[in-house]
Design an enzyme around this catalytic site. Structure first.
Site, PDB file in Angstrom:
ATOM      1  N   CYS A  53      29.195  21.901  85.117  1.00 44.75           N
ATOM      2  CA  CYS A  53      29.568  20.512  84.852  1.00 44.75           C
ATOM      3  C   CYS A  53      31.091  20.388  84.885  1.00 44.75           C
ATOM      4  CB  CYS A  53      29.030  20.075  83.486  1.00 44.75           C
ATOM      5  SG  CYS A  53      29.723  21.050  82.112  1.00 44.75           S
ATOM      6  N   GLU A 178      30.933  24.709  69.136  1.00 43.62           N
ATOM      7  CA  GLU A 178      31.292  23.300  69.281  1.00 43.62           C
ATOM      8  C   GLU A 178      31.078  22.527  67.986  1.00 43.62           C
ATOM      9  OE1 GLU A 178      29.740  19.253  71.363  1.00 43.62           O
ATOM     10  OE2 GLU A 178      29.504  21.079  72.565  1.00 43.62           O
ATOM     11  N   THR A 244      27.491  17.971  71.862  1.00 44.40           N
ATOM     12  CA  THR A 244      27.233  17.316  73.149  1.00 44.40           C
ATOM     13  C   THR A 244      26.049  17.879  73.921  1.00 44.40           C
ATOM     14  OG1 THR A 244      28.779  18.766  74.317  1.00 44.40           O
ATOM     15  CG2 THR A 244      29.672  16.701  73.422  1.00 44.40           C
ATOM     16  N   CYS A 285      27.337  14.405  76.494  1.00 46.62           N
ATOM     17  CA  CYS A 285      28.140  14.321  77.712  1.00 46.62           C
ATOM     18  C   CYS A 285      27.250  13.910  78.884  1.00 46.62           C
ATOM     19  CB  CYS A 285      28.826  15.661  77.989  1.00 46.62           C
ATOM     20  SG  CYS A 285      27.748  16.937  78.645  1.00 46.62           S
ATOM     21  N   SER A 314      23.148  29.764  75.395  1.00 43.62           N
ATOM     22  CA  SER A 314      23.556  28.445  75.889  1.00 43.62           C
ATOM     23  C   SER A 314      22.662  27.371  75.282  1.00 43.62           C
ATOM     24  CB  SER A 314      23.472  28.397  77.419  1.00 43.62           C
ATOM     25  OG  SER A 314      23.570  27.061  77.885  1.00 43.62           O
ATOM     26  N   ASN A 316      22.634  23.993  75.804  1.00 41.03           N
ATOM     27  CA  ASN A 316      22.079  23.013  76.741  1.00 41.03           C
ATOM     28  C   ASN A 316      20.961  23.630  77.577  1.00 41.03           C
ATOM     29  OD1 ASN A 316      23.080  23.351  79.805  1.00 41.03           O
ATOM     30  ND2 ASN A 316      24.683  24.115  78.459  1.00 41.03           N
ATOM     31  N   SER A 376      26.339  25.801  82.388  1.00 44.46           N
ATOM     32  CA  SER A 376      27.320  26.884  82.493  1.00 44.46           C
ATOM     33  C   SER A 376      26.885  27.971  83.468  1.00 44.46           C
ATOM     34  CB  SER A 376      27.571  27.499  81.108  1.00 44.46           C
ATOM     35  OG  SER A 376      26.353  27.890  80.495  1.00 44.46           O
TER      36      SER A 376
END
Length: 406
Positions: A53, A178, A244, A285, A314, A316, A376
């Site tokens: 991204c 995060e 996000t 996001c 990860s 996401n 990622s």
């Protein structure tokens, strides 16, 4: 959108052509249907959106530029730059060192740093406390800062809400880099508490309605609230922001639930709701939204199994796995090396939190495989997985032939 300089090792001719074909025919990104590659004996359904991204590409560019432009400096990363083992392994191979692990445990003591060292802030951002620590050592925490602009957007939103007198509820994984960073920035402006999921949101609601005693709050949310947080006072007016990479549906459900609870508790009329619950827009996001929507669209099709590629830590990527697992057998793998042979794979079990060896591709006249990856994951890794699976089949068409039809 800005284009970034990404090392060739992360690029893919095949995946690049697929993405470019979809972009050229769908410039407004309205079509979420998957790309179909039908080889006869095996068919791939590839998600419309996946892979690097904006924030990740920005971080990768800054990281490699820092290495390239500072050959005589020691280079440290606060922790993993992004949650991808291939990228982090390559950085380590070039002499970079990580100061902390992903949970914030110190690997290299601060005292070992010198003012002339380069310290790179990862895409997740970092806490104000760590920024102050670097400053005290004579190191500029913003000089090599790869913090994703969409993470900073959440910090700004939390700040705006806080200035208007609301407390902040952060929907995120409490130990994720995060969320730790967002919590740190948020609590500068407002009382802040982190909720991991709906179960914790339901628990928080009982403090909003005074169903549970104040003292129990500090046990239930240990390590997840800002200093001096008073549930009897600080839960009267709230706003919700999020990590996000969380599932959009989960964040919306939590926000809707807490809004309903606080509105009912205060017996607020429709025109009074915003007095108690901040009107916040979703702070996910664009890439998280796109990848999740593309996965929902992917799952509207029939397939035998799904393969989701990415780092096991990860966030996401793990949410994409959760979505796929609801519909069909799903294999969460790190790379093509996870595929041992046609019938055997090493995959990550999200529920057991461990890598296991499992059966893989079933025998069928035609096998249909859904394929996607997290934000990622490099295109080169996706290509390698696709080609590894393809190598087990005698195909009726060549891949270059199919790419021409896209």
């Amino acid at each position: 959108m800005k284009s970034f300089v990404i090392p060739e090792i992360y690029k893919s001719n095949i995946i690049g052509k697929i993405k470019e074909a979809r972009r050229s025919k769908d410039k407004l990104k309205k079509d979420f249907t998957p790309t179909v590659l039908d080889f006869g004996t095996i068919k791939f359904l590839i998600a419309r959106h996946f892979g690097f991204c904006y924030g990740v590409e920005n971080a990768v560019e800054i990281a490699y530029k820092t290495i390239r432009e500072n050959p005589d400096k020691r280079i440290f990363f606060l922790s993993e730059m992004i949650h991808n083992p291939d990228v982090n392994a390559d950085l380590l191979s070039q002499g970079v060192k990580f100061l902390m692990d992903t949970k914030g445990n110190q690997l290299i003591d601060w005292s070992e740093l010198k003012p002339e060292d380069a310290v790179v802030v990862p895409a997740f951002g970092t806490t104000i406390e760590i920024q102050q620590q670097l400053t005290s050592l004579g190191i500029d925490p913003y000089k090599y800062d790869t913090t994703c602009p969409f993470v900073e957007k959440v910090w700004n939103r939390a700040g705006q809400i806080g200035e208007r007198g609301y407390s902040i509820v952060v929907h995120g994984k409490p130990k994720h880099e995060e969320t730790r960073a967002t919590f740190s920035h948020s609590k500068q402006n407002a009382p802040t508490v982190v909720v991991n999921d709906m179960k914790e949101a339901e628990k928080l609601a009982k403090y909003i309605t005074r169903e549970l005693p104040k003292e129990q709050f500090y046990e239930d949310f240990a390590g997840q609230y800002s200093e001096g947080f008073d549930p009897e006072k600080d839960l009267d007016r709230i706003g919700v922001v999020n990590q996000t990479t969380m599932l959009a549906s989960d964040t919306q459900s939590i926000a809707d639930f807490l809004k309903q609870v606080i509105t009912k508790y205060h017996n607020a009329q429709p025109n009074e709701v915003e007095r108690y619950f901040a009107n916040t827009r979703d702070t996910l996001c664009y890439a998280t939204n796109d990848n999740q929507e593309a996965t929902y669209a992917l799952l509207e099709n029939q397939a035998d199994l799904a393969v989701v590629v990415g780092g096991y830590n990860s966030s996401n990527t793990s949410h994409l796995v959760e979505l796929c697992e609801e519909k069909l057998p799903t294999y969460f793998i790190q790379s093509h090396e996870s595929i041992l042979d046609k019938n055997l794979v090493k995959r990550y079990n999200l529920h057991k939190k461990q890598e296991i060896t499992d059966d893989f591709l079933p025998e069928k006249p035609q096998l249909t495989v859904m394929l996607t990856c997290g934000a990622s994951c490099p295109d080169a890794v996706m290509e390698a997985v696709l080609l590894k699976i393809l190598s087990f089949f005698n195909t009726e068409k060549e891949i270059d032939e199919l790419l021409l039809t896209l």
